[in-house]
Write a protein that holds these residues in place. Structure first.
Motif, PDB file in Angstrom:
ATOM      1  N   ALA A   1      46.929 132.953 -26.551  1.00 25.80           N
ATOM      2  CA  ALA A   1      47.214 131.695 -27.216  1.00 25.80           C
ATOM      3  C   ALA A   1      46.628 130.497 -26.467  1.00 25.80           C
ATOM      4  CB  ALA A   1      48.721 131.522 -27.368  1.00 25.80           C
ATOM      5  N   ILE A   2      46.090 130.696 -25.282  1.00 21.90           N
ATOM      6  CA  ILE A   2      45.467 129.618 -24.540  1.00 21.90           C
ATOM      7  C   ILE A   2      44.212 129.161 -25.291  1.00 21.90           C
ATOM      8  CG2 ILE A   2      44.287 129.021 -22.383  1.00 21.90           C
ATOM      9  CD1 ILE A   2      46.085 130.995 -20.983  1.00 21.90           C
ATOM     10  N   PRO A   3      44.003 127.847 -25.472  1.00 22.96           N
ATOM     11  CA  PRO A   3      42.828 127.380 -26.217  1.00 22.96           C
ATOM     12  C   PRO A   3      41.530 127.882 -25.591  1.00 22.96           C
ATOM     13  CG  PRO A   3      44.395 125.591 -25.877  1.00 22.96           C
ATOM     14  CD  PRO A   3      44.871 126.747 -25.045  1.00 22.96           C
ATOM     15  N   ALA A   4      40.611 128.285 -26.446  1.00 19.05           N
ATOM     16  CA  ALA A   4      39.319 128.794 -25.988  1.00 19.05           C
ATOM     17  C   ALA A   4      38.199 128.085 -26.724  1.00 19.05           C
ATOM     18  CB  ALA A   4      39.218 130.298 -26.231  1.00 19.05           C
ATOM     19  N   GLN A   5      37.056 127.991 -26.072  1.00 16.73           N
ATOM     20  CA  GLN A   5      35.861 127.453 -26.699  1.00 16.73           C
ATOM     21  C   GLN A   5      35.058 128.606 -27.290  1.00 16.73           C
ATOM     22  OE1 GLN A   5      33.650 124.528 -24.347  1.00 16.73           O
ATOM     23  NE2 GLN A   5      35.322 124.515 -22.852  1.00 16.73           N
ATOM     24  N   LYS A   6      34.617 128.449 -28.532  1.00 17.97           N
ATOM     25  CA  LYS A   6      33.829 129.491 -29.181  1.00 17.97           C
ATOM     26  C   LYS A   6      32.354 129.333 -28.814  1.00 17.97           C
ATOM     27  CE  LYS A   6      36.914 129.948 -33.159  1.00 17.97           C
ATOM     28  NZ  LYS A   6      37.011 129.879 -34.637  1.00 17.97           N
TER      29      LYS A   6
ATOM     30  N   SER B   1      31.577 134.787 -28.389  1.00 17.56           N
ATOM     31  CA  SER B   1      32.407 134.892 -27.194  1.00 17.56           C
ATOM     32  C   SER B   1      33.427 133.766 -27.213  1.00 17.56           C
ATOM     33  CB  SER B   1      31.555 134.784 -25.923  1.00 17.56           C
ATOM     34  OG  SER B   1      30.597 135.809 -25.866  1.00 17.56           O
ATOM     35  N   TYR B   2      34.566 134.017 -26.592  1.00 15.48           N
ATOM     36  CA  TYR B   2      35.616 133.014 -26.455  1.00 15.48           C
ATOM     37  C   TYR B   2      35.746 132.686 -24.973  1.00 15.48           C
ATOM     38  CZ  TYR B   2      36.762 134.062 -31.288  1.00 15.48           C
ATOM     39  OH  TYR B   2      36.688 134.223 -32.652  1.00 15.48           O
ATOM     40  N   VAL B   3      35.554 131.421 -24.639  1.00 19.43           N
ATOM     41  CA  VAL B   3      35.517 130.996 -23.241  1.00 19.43           C
ATOM     42  C   VAL B   3      36.771 130.183 -22.917  1.00 19.43           C
ATOM     43  CG1 VAL B   3      34.203 129.783 -21.478  1.00 19.43           C
ATOM     44  CG2 VAL B   3      32.996 130.920 -23.367  1.00 19.43           C
ATOM     45  N   TYR B   4      37.450 130.601 -21.867  1.00 19.55           N
ATOM     46  CA  TYR B   4      38.652 129.931 -21.384  1.00 19.55           C
ATOM     47  C   TYR B   4      38.290 129.225 -20.076  1.00 19.55           C
ATOM     48  CZ  TYR B   4      40.696 133.320 -24.631  1.00 19.55           C
ATOM     49  OH  TYR B   4      40.984 134.084 -25.745  1.00 19.55           O
TER      50      TYR B   4
ATOM     51  N   PRO C   1      43.505 135.606 -19.633  1.00 17.07           N
ATOM     52  CA  PRO C   1      43.082 134.209 -19.495  1.00 17.07           C
ATOM     53  C   PRO C   1      44.007 133.375 -18.623  1.00 17.07           C
ATOM     54  CG  PRO C   1      42.823 134.931 -21.759  1.00 17.07           C
ATOM     55  CD  PRO C   1      43.579 136.019 -21.051  1.00 17.07           C
ATOM     56  N   ALA C   2      45.308 133.492 -18.854  1.00 18.91           N
ATOM     57  CA  ALA C   2      46.260 132.697 -18.071  1.00 18.91           C
ATOM     58  C   ALA C   2      46.180 133.027 -16.591  1.00 18.91           C
ATOM     59  CB  ALA C   2      47.677 132.922 -18.587  1.00 18.91           C
ATOM     60  N   HIS C   3      45.929 134.291 -16.284  1.00 18.87           N
ATOM     61  CA  HIS C   3      45.871 134.709 -14.880  1.00 18.87           C
ATOM     62  C   HIS C   3      44.547 134.326 -14.226  1.00 18.87           C
ATOM     63  CE1 HIS C   3      46.532 137.135 -11.289  1.00 18.87           C
ATOM     64  NE2 HIS C   3      45.330 137.665 -11.479  1.00 18.87           N
ATOM     65  N   PHE C   4      43.458 134.740 -14.822  1.00 21.02           N
ATOM     66  CA  PHE C   4      42.169 134.587 -14.145  1.00 21.02           C
ATOM     67  C   PHE C   4      41.655 133.152 -14.139  1.00 21.02           C
ATOM     68  CE2 PHE C   4      42.018 139.214 -15.102  1.00 21.02           C
ATOM     69  CZ  PHE C   4      41.888 139.661 -13.792  1.00 21.02           C
TER      70      PHE C   4
END
Length: 331
Positions: free
Chosen positions: A79-84, A95-98, A130-133
């Motif tokens: 659920a963390i916002p990602a850039q497409k 790809s989804y970039v966090y 995502p939240a961790h890394f």
């Protein structure tokens, strides 16, 4: 541990699994019932059903996933916002970039999802990663076209194209394009291993891959799986067909002569014999080719849980991966 099980319990999934008071006529009010029946059958043995769903969580429909998240009223890493970041014309070529939570130009960890080469997606498979890394690195989840729409070789080319596109836009996305860790689970582990050993895929981007993390793959030597009789053979047969020359050409173990990515951490479920045998043989071949490669058995887990629980506090596999990544990017 067993976080997914607790999520399902908190969500009231037990009610969705009930075999009485509704049956098929109640299915529209139970969006997960069809998924449960298809993947695990219907039974009053709730523990058996929960264990099955933990193992096959990546195969749940998007509607079922969405309902579970809605019912449990909590957010996970996806659920963390990602850039497409599209890299082709097909909707799956994205790809989804966090972005990293730290400044500067941190390394990128790029994740390749599993799904037997025929299903899976880059959003619903990242879970807690995502939240961790992103506490120290940028994180990306790579989508790719799936069989039978494309061949497995084209899937590998999609992964390579995604990495190239990410590197070209690294300044905007906020990471160092020359420090990339590839990570793959299951079929994604095969694809990560293939593009990190056979330099024809990545070409000029090959040297940017500093390290590789493989999570419970068993496709490093495809022919050995296809000639077996276990569950892996049945899963692989749906995607790989009968072309033995292709099995060899797309097996990472046949590309371990230098050059390879320099550093490897290969994890496998301790109770899964095929994955363990393949992982150990692949590590030995990488070492013979001059790479720094280690293999680690992860106890008390399953194929699905290893992926789902990566990035959670107290998780042994997470500690192994964290230590590996820290060493690689510091070198």
């Amino acid at each position: 541990m067993m976080r997914f099980m607790s999520m399902l319990m908190a969500a009231g999934l037990a009610a969705l699994l009930a075999c009485s008071n509704g049956g098929a006529a109640a299915a529209p009010k139970r969006p997960c019932l069809a998924d449960v029946k298809k993947l695990c059958g219907l039974s009053r043995d709730r523990e058996k059903i929960r264990a099955c769903l933990i193992e096959k969580q990546d195969q749940l429909s998007q509607g079922c996933r969405a309902k579970i998240k809605e019912m449990r009223g909590a957010k996970d890493g996806a659920a963390i916002p990602a850039q497409k970041q599209p890299y082709g014309n097909d909707p799956k070529q994205i790809s989804y970039v966090y972005p990293a939570m730290v400044g500067g130009r941190p390394p990128l960890i790029a994740f390749i999802h599993g799904g037997g080469w025929i299903h899976g997606d880059p959003v619903n498979t990242v879970w807690n990663k995502p939240a961790h890394f992103t506490q120290g690195y940028a994180f990306a989840s790579i989508g790719y076209r799936l069989s039978p729409q494309v061949s497995i070789e084209e899937e590998a080319r999609d992964v390579a194209a995604a990495i190239g596109a990410l590197r070209r836009d690294a300044n905007r996305l906020g990471f160092d394009p020359d420090r990339i860790i590839l990570m793959g689970h299951s079929a994604g582990a095969h694809l990560a291993a293939l593009v990190s050993t056979d330099s024809r895929y990545l070409g000029s981007d090959f040297g940017a891959v500093r390290g590789v993390v493989l999570l419970d793959g068993a496709g490093y030597d495809v022919a050995s799986v296809m000639k077996g009789h276990g569950i892996e053979q049945r899963i692989y047969a749906r995607a790989w067909g009968r072309d033995e020359a292709e099995w060899a050409r797309l097996s990472p173990i046949h590309h371990t002569a230098a050059p390879n990515a320099p550093h490897w951490a290969i994890l496998y479920v301790g109770s899964r014999e095929e994955s363990g045998n393949q992982s150990k043989a692949f590590v030995a071949a990488l070492q013979q080719g001059g790479a720094d490669a280690v293999v680690t058995a992860i106890p008390d887990t399953t194929h699905g849980r290893l992926n789902h629980e990566l990035g959670t506090a107290g998780d042994y596999a997470t500690d192994v991966v964290d230590a590996f990544v820290k060493t690689v990017v510091a070198g």
